[in-house]
Design a protein around this motif. Structure first.
Motif, PDB file in Angstrom:
ATOM      1  N   LEU A 170       0.845  -1.205   0.000  1.00 20.14           N
ATOM      2  CA  LEU A 170       0.000   0.000   0.000  1.00 20.14           C
ATOM      3  C   LEU A 170       0.876   1.248   0.000  1.00 20.14           C
ATOM      4  O   LEU A 170       0.633   2.198  -0.744  1.00 20.14           O
ATOM      5  CB  LEU A 170      -0.944  -0.001   1.207  1.00 20.14           C
ATOM      6  CG  LEU A 170      -2.046  -1.067   1.164  1.00 20.14           C
ATOM      7  CD1 LEU A 170      -2.868  -1.032   2.441  1.00 20.14           C
ATOM      8  CD2 LEU A 170      -2.947  -0.873  -0.053  1.00 20.14           C
ATOM      9  N   LEU A 171       1.953   1.220   0.829  1.00 20.67           N
ATOM     10  CA  LEU A 171       2.867   2.365   0.842  1.00 20.67           C
ATOM     11  C   LEU A 171       3.580   2.502  -0.508  1.00 20.67           C
ATOM     12  O   LEU A 171       3.725   3.605  -1.032  1.00 20.67           O
ATOM     13  CB  LEU A 171       3.903   2.202   1.959  1.00 20.67           C
ATOM     14  CG  LEU A 171       3.441   2.637   3.352  1.00 20.67           C
ATOM     15  CD1 LEU A 171       4.477   2.228   4.386  1.00 20.67           C
ATOM     16  CD2 LEU A 171       3.232   4.157   3.395  1.00 20.67           C
ATOM     17  N   THR A 203      11.206   8.659   2.578  1.00 21.91           N
ATOM     18  CA  THR A 203      12.547   8.690   3.172  1.00 21.91           C
ATOM     19  C   THR A 203      12.535   8.006   4.539  1.00 21.91           C
ATOM     20  O   THR A 203      13.405   7.176   4.840  1.00 21.91           O
ATOM     21  CB  THR A 203      13.028  10.141   3.326  1.00 21.91           C
ATOM     22  OG1 THR A 203      12.901  10.783   2.059  1.00 21.91           O
ATOM     23  CG2 THR A 203      14.465  10.206   3.801  1.00 21.91           C
ATOM     24  N   ILE A 204      11.519   8.336   5.343  1.00 14.76           N
ATOM     25  CA  ILE A 204      11.429   7.725   6.678  1.00 14.76           C
ATOM     26  C   ILE A 204      11.298   6.201   6.558  1.00 14.76           C
ATOM     27  O   ILE A 204      11.970   5.443   7.248  1.00 14.76           O
ATOM     28  CB  ILE A 204      10.235   8.308   7.466  1.00 14.76           C
ATOM     29  CG1 ILE A 204      10.499   9.789   7.763  1.00 14.76           C
ATOM     30  CG2 ILE A 204       9.990   7.519   8.760  1.00 14.76           C
ATOM     31  CD1 ILE A 204       9.319  10.536   8.349  1.00 14.76           C
ATOM     32  N   ALA A 205      10.451   5.773   5.599  1.00 11.32           N
ATOM     33  CA  ALA A 205      10.219   4.336   5.443  1.00 11.32           C
ATOM     34  C   ALA A 205      11.470   3.608   4.969  1.00 11.32           C
ATOM     35  O   ALA A 205      11.612   2.409   5.175  1.00 11.32           O
ATOM     36  CB  ALA A 205       9.074   4.101   4.459  1.00 11.32           C
ATOM     37  N   THR A 206      12.380   4.336   4.323  1.00 10.65           N
ATOM     38  CA  THR A 206      13.597   3.711   3.800  1.00 10.65           C
ATOM     39  C   THR A 206      14.730   3.692   4.822  1.00 10.65           C
ATOM     40  O   THR A 206      15.688   2.938   4.688  1.00 10.65           O
ATOM     41  CB  THR A 206      14.047   4.447   2.511  1.00 10.65           C
ATOM     42  OG1 THR A 206      12.928   4.563   1.646  1.00 10.65           O
ATOM     43  CG2 THR A 206      15.145   3.696   1.770  1.00 10.65           C
ATOM     44  N   VAL A 211      19.340   1.981   5.715  1.00 10.67           N
ATOM     45  CA  VAL A 211      20.668   2.596   5.783  1.00 10.67           C
ATOM     46  C   VAL A 211      21.190   2.724   7.215  1.00 10.67           C
ATOM     47  O   VAL A 211      22.380   2.909   7.434  1.00 10.67           O
ATOM     48  CB  VAL A 211      20.671   3.996   5.107  1.00 10.67           C
ATOM     49  CG1 VAL A 211      20.428   3.847   3.615  1.00 10.67           C
ATOM     50  CG2 VAL A 211      19.638   4.924   5.721  1.00 10.67           C
ATOM     51  N   LEU A 212      20.291   2.633   8.203  1.00 12.60           N
ATOM     52  CA  LEU A 212      20.749   2.721   9.589  1.00 12.60           C
ATOM     53  C   LEU A 212      21.449   1.418   9.975  1.00 12.60           C
ATOM     54  O   LEU A 212      21.125   0.363   9.440  1.00 12.60           O
ATOM     55  CB  LEU A 212      19.547   2.911  10.519  1.00 12.60           C
ATOM     56  CG  LEU A 212      18.932   4.299  10.627  1.00 12.60           C
ATOM     57  CD1 LEU A 212      17.726   4.238  11.548  1.00 12.60           C
ATOM     58  CD2 LEU A 212      19.946   5.293  11.161  1.00 12.60           C
ATOM     59  N   PRO A 213      22.398   1.481  10.946  1.00 13.33           N
ATOM     60  CA  PRO A 213      22.940   0.216  11.457  1.00 13.33           C
ATOM     61  C   PRO A 213      21.785  -0.562  12.076  1.00 13.33           C
ATOM     62  O   PRO A 213      20.996   0.007  12.840  1.00 13.33           O
ATOM     63  CB  PRO A 213      23.912   0.670  12.544  1.00 13.33           C
ATOM     64  CG  PRO A 213      24.172   2.115  12.275  1.00 13.33           C
ATOM     65  CD  PRO A 213      22.971   2.657  11.579  1.00 13.33           C
ATOM     66  N   PRO A 214      21.651  -1.845  11.745  1.00 10.18           N
ATOM     67  CA  PRO A 214      20.529  -2.625  12.292  1.00 10.18           C
ATOM     68  C   PRO A 214      20.478  -2.575  13.813  1.00 10.18           C
ATOM     69  O   PRO A 214      19.398  -2.583  14.399  1.00 10.18           O
ATOM     70  CB  PRO A 214      20.820  -4.042  11.805  1.00 10.18           C
ATOM     71  CG  PRO A 214      21.649  -3.857  10.582  1.00 10.18           C
ATOM     72  CD  PRO A 214      22.462  -2.632  10.804  1.00 10.18           C
ATOM     73  N   LEU A 235      12.803  -2.613   1.671  1.00  4.87           N
ATOM     74  CA  LEU A 235      13.081  -3.328   0.423  1.00  4.87           C
ATOM     75  C   LEU A 235      11.770  -3.704  -0.275  1.00  4.87           C
ATOM     76  O   LEU A 235      11.632  -3.584  -1.505  1.00  4.87           O
ATOM     77  CB  LEU A 235      13.890  -4.590   0.760  1.00  4.87           C
ATOM     78  CG  LEU A 235      14.690  -5.209  -0.371  1.00  4.87           C
ATOM     79  CD1 LEU A 235      15.675  -4.199  -0.936  1.00  4.87           C
ATOM     80  CD2 LEU A 235      15.430  -6.442   0.140  1.00  4.87           C
ATOM     81  N   VAL A 236      10.781  -4.140   0.520  1.00  7.63           N
ATOM     82  CA  VAL A 236       9.485  -4.526  -0.050  1.00  7.63           C
ATOM     83  C   VAL A 236       8.794  -3.281  -0.626  1.00  7.63           C
ATOM     84  O   VAL A 236       8.278  -3.284  -1.743  1.00  7.63           O
ATOM     85  CB  VAL A 236       8.581  -5.198   1.012  1.00  7.63           C
ATOM     86  CG1 VAL A 236       7.275  -5.658   0.382  1.00  7.63           C
ATOM     87  CG2 VAL A 236       9.297  -6.374   1.646  1.00  7.63           C
ATOM     88  N   ILE A 237       8.826  -2.193   0.149  1.00  7.54           N
ATOM     89  CA  ILE A 237       8.160  -0.955  -0.294  1.00  7.54           C
ATOM     90  C   ILE A 237       8.781  -0.461  -1.603  1.00  7.54           C
ATOM     91  O   ILE A 237       8.081  -0.147  -2.572  1.00  7.54           O
ATOM     92  CB  ILE A 237       8.277   0.141   0.790  1.00  7.54           C
ATOM     93  CG1 ILE A 237       7.485  -0.261   2.038  1.00  7.54           C
ATOM     94  CG2 ILE A 237       7.775   1.489   0.245  1.00  7.54           C
ATOM     95  CD1 ILE A 237       7.720   0.638   3.236  1.00  7.54           C
ATOM     96  N   ARG A 238      10.104  -0.430  -1.638  1.00 10.61           N
ATOM     97  CA  ARG A 238      10.766   0.114  -2.837  1.00 10.61           C
ATOM     98  C   ARG A 238      10.547  -0.772  -4.065  1.00 10.61           C
ATOM     99  O   ARG A 238      10.328  -0.285  -5.166  1.00 10.61           O
ATOM    100  CB  ARG A 238      12.266   0.314  -2.576  1.00 10.61           C
ATOM    101  CG  ARG A 238      12.532   1.384  -1.540  1.00 10.61           C
ATOM    102  CD  ARG A 238      14.003   1.676  -1.388  1.00 10.61           C
ATOM    103  NE  ARG A 238      14.486   2.596  -2.409  1.00 10.61           N
ATOM    104  CZ  ARG A 238      14.374   3.916  -2.307  1.00 10.61           C
ATOM    105  NH1 ARG A 238      13.772   4.463  -1.279  1.00 10.61           N
ATOM    106  NH2 ARG A 238      14.844   4.691  -3.249  1.00 10.61           N
TER     107      ARG A 238
END
Lengths: 227, 373
Positions: free
Chosen positions: A29-30, A47-50, A54-57, A103-106
């Motif tokens: 949906l996103l 950007t927030i959803a991505t 890029v953040l350290p897990p 990854l799913v959203i993109r």
């Protein structure tokens, strides 16, 4: 194969499977929203959803840990009840869902980008509401890309380590997934076990990525030149 | 031809280059929207279809108010009962031709229609039977447009919006599909709005035309009125106007084709020098306004074979050197435009109501026929 190894494999498939199921519908949906709207708001949300990508897990894991702590926004003091996630396999699902979602959203966004919005308008002129149009035209036309998105999300969830270990721990037979088991095997020098686990991960990853490659080719109608 | 349903479209919307500002009402069966590309034609159709929610104005079809910005009324696209036929067909690529045609069945049933009956008629009329199992990707351009037309009809629309339905096709193919559109017009009493920049199409199909330029209506009238006016239609000046008349092929012989204009006892037999067409086919004949001569009395000893009595209806100057005389054959429904010089009008004392004979050179006429394409 040891009991621990089998448990890690079963748990990994269960965590990744449930995480994929949980994140898939919100993520597509996103992805659809980001594909159809190019406003400043949608860009900021995208950007927030991505960010988890890029953040350290471990950073994501730590934030989740704080949120689920007794006085955190998702903790028992605020919610009024204890969702009791920390150090359970459900916490691993939560961590994997969040880490896999970008990854799913993109991937879903790219799939929907390939669907002509005029075909959606055409569907609406024939008497279908927006929701019906989404289900009848947008989703079927993006289906290969959406399947690829689910597979990529699943593989990302299989490989999740940093955020998972922070919120779910690495407890053998309870919260230990493939990634955690490989880490433990290496730590204590159980080389044979590590190799078995790595080989399993390789096989799983190969099949998954190869499938998405085939799907991508079919989606674009691309045929490699015949030699 | 007039329908009882009236379409009113009063629309204003700011676009990149100009503001679309249209206020038209029409009872015509087929209303043309004529104009160069980028004049706002497609946007106008989208506003009427409800696909441009930012447009302000009032859209009414018969007794149904689809949009009234003053009253905050806005019927969503899916409840407007539109049959949309776009330039590129926009068939659903993941469905077969049959499934595409059935896409609007649910709406047709909801509206109390009988989609199965329409479906059978549409398949017959548009010759789609052999295509039903195929996927859009395997269809030719002309086949795709026929399916798109059929899909719109099968949804039992209250209004058909045709956005340059033939523009994506090459010239011969366009002439081939034109008779299909003409039969749709004859067999379905649905009001249609046809966007086009092809004078042949407009004359063959429309009763009423308005001309759009930079978002404004600059002229309005019958196809002949509009297309003979050089200030509206630049080509009228360069190539001259071409009359398009619906005819039926009577006979085909080595020296040419005989077609009938009109029907019944008063039909006119018209000789063409191209041996084309199939007997009983409905097609169109193009007669340039400059290829018609006017004679005050019935001429004799002429090589021209097409000589018919007619009555002058009007005379109008279109430039400093030429005038357009409109005359009607004794039975034919549409008047014919004839381009003449000022001297001719004076010499023959041409005036409205005068009985004359029109002489049409067979070699100057073109038969727009499916088989010729």
């Amino acid at each position: 194969m040891s009991e621990n190894t089998i448990s890690a494999i079963v748990l990994t498939l269960r965590v990744a499977g449930v995480a994929t199921l949980c994140s898939f519908i919100p993520a597509i949906l996103l992805g659809y929203y980001f594909s159809r709207r190019t406003t400043a708001t949608s860009k900021i949300l995208s950007t927030i959803a991505t960010l988890p990508m890029v953040l350290p897990p471990t950073a994501v894991g730590y934030l989740l840990l704080r949120a689920l702590a007794v006085d955190g926004p998702l903790g028992p003091r605020v919610l009024g009840f204890n969702i009791d996630l920390l150090l359970t396999w459900k916490a691993a699902v939560l961590a994997a869902s969040i880490m896999a979602a970008p990854l799913v959203i993109r991937t879903a966004k790219v799939a929907f980008d390939g669907v002509d919005p005029d075909l959606e308008s055409m569907t609406r002129t024939l008497g279908y509401t927006r929701v019906e149009t989404f289900l009848r035209t947008s989703v079927p036309l993006a289906s290969r890309g959406l399947l690829a998105a689910a597979i990529l999300g699943f593989t990302r969830a299989v490989g999740e380590f940093g955020a998972t270990i922070t919120v779910a721990g690495n407890i053998p037979m309870k919260t230990q997934t493939l990634a955690g088991a490989i880490f433990s095997a290496q730590q204590v020098g159980r080389t044979d076990e590590a190799y078995v686990l790595i080989a399993l991960s390789l096989a799983l990853g190969f099949v998954a990525i190869y499938t998405t490659e085939v799907l991508a080719d079919k989606a674009s109608g691309h045929k490699a030149p015949q030699v | 031809m007039k329908l009882s349903t009236e379409l009113q479209a009063q629309v204003s919307l700011t676009l990149d280059r100009f503001r679309l500002e249209v206020d038209v009402a029409t009872h015509a069966h087929v209303t043309g929207v004529f104009g160069p590309s980028g004049c706002g034609k497609t946007t106008l159709l989208e506003c009427i279809a409800g696909l441009r929610s930012s447009a302000a104005g009032r859209v009414v079809l018969g007794s149904e108010v689809w949009q009234d910005s003053a009253d905050s009324v806005f019927t969503p696209t899916e409840r407007r009962g539109i049959g949309y036929v776009p330039q590129a067909g926009l068939l659903f690529p993941h469905r077969t031709v049959k499934q595409n045609l059935e896409a609007g069945f649910r709406r047709a049933r909801r509206e109390g229609g009988d989609p199965a009956a329409i479906y059978r008629r549409v398949i017959e009329l548009l010759e789609l039977r052999d295509l039903l199992k195929r996927r859009p990707a395997t269809l030719s351009g002309g086949e795709r447009q026929r399916v798109a037309l059929g899909r719109a009809l099968c949804s039992a629309p209250r209004l058909m919006l045709l956005d340059e339905p033939l523009a994506a096709l090459d010239q011969p193919l366009r002439r081939k599909i034109l008779p299909f559109l003409r039969s749709v017009r004859e067999q379905f009493a649905v009001p249609m709005l046809l966007v086009s920049h092809d004078p042949v199409e407009v004359q063959a199909l429309c009763d009423d035309v308005f001309v759009l330029r930079d978002g404004k209506v600059v002229a309005r009238g019958t196809p002949q009125d509009v297309l003979t006016d050089p200030s509206v239609f630049a080509m009228a000046d360069e190539q001259g106007f071409e009359n398009i008349l619906a005819v039926t092929v009577l006979d085909r012989h080595p020296a040419g084709t005989t077609v009938a204009l009109g029907s019944g006892a008063t039909r006119l037999r018209f000789e063409l020098t191209e041996p084309v067409g199939t007997i009983d086919d409905h097609c169109f004949v193009g007669i340039p306004a400059r290829a018609i001569l006017i004679a005050a009395e019935k001429p004799t000893g002429l090589s021209a074979r097409n000589i018919f009595p007619a009555t002058i209806e009007s005379i109008q100057a279109i430039s400093e050197t030429s005038l357009i005389v409109k005359a009607r054959f004794d039975d034919a429904s549409a008047p014919l435009a004839i381009e003449v010089g000022h001297a001719a009008v004076d010499a023959l004392a041409l005036r409205a109501g005068l009985r004359v004979h029109l002489i049409v050179k067979a070699t100057s006429c073109t038969l727009y026929d499916a088989a010729a394409a």
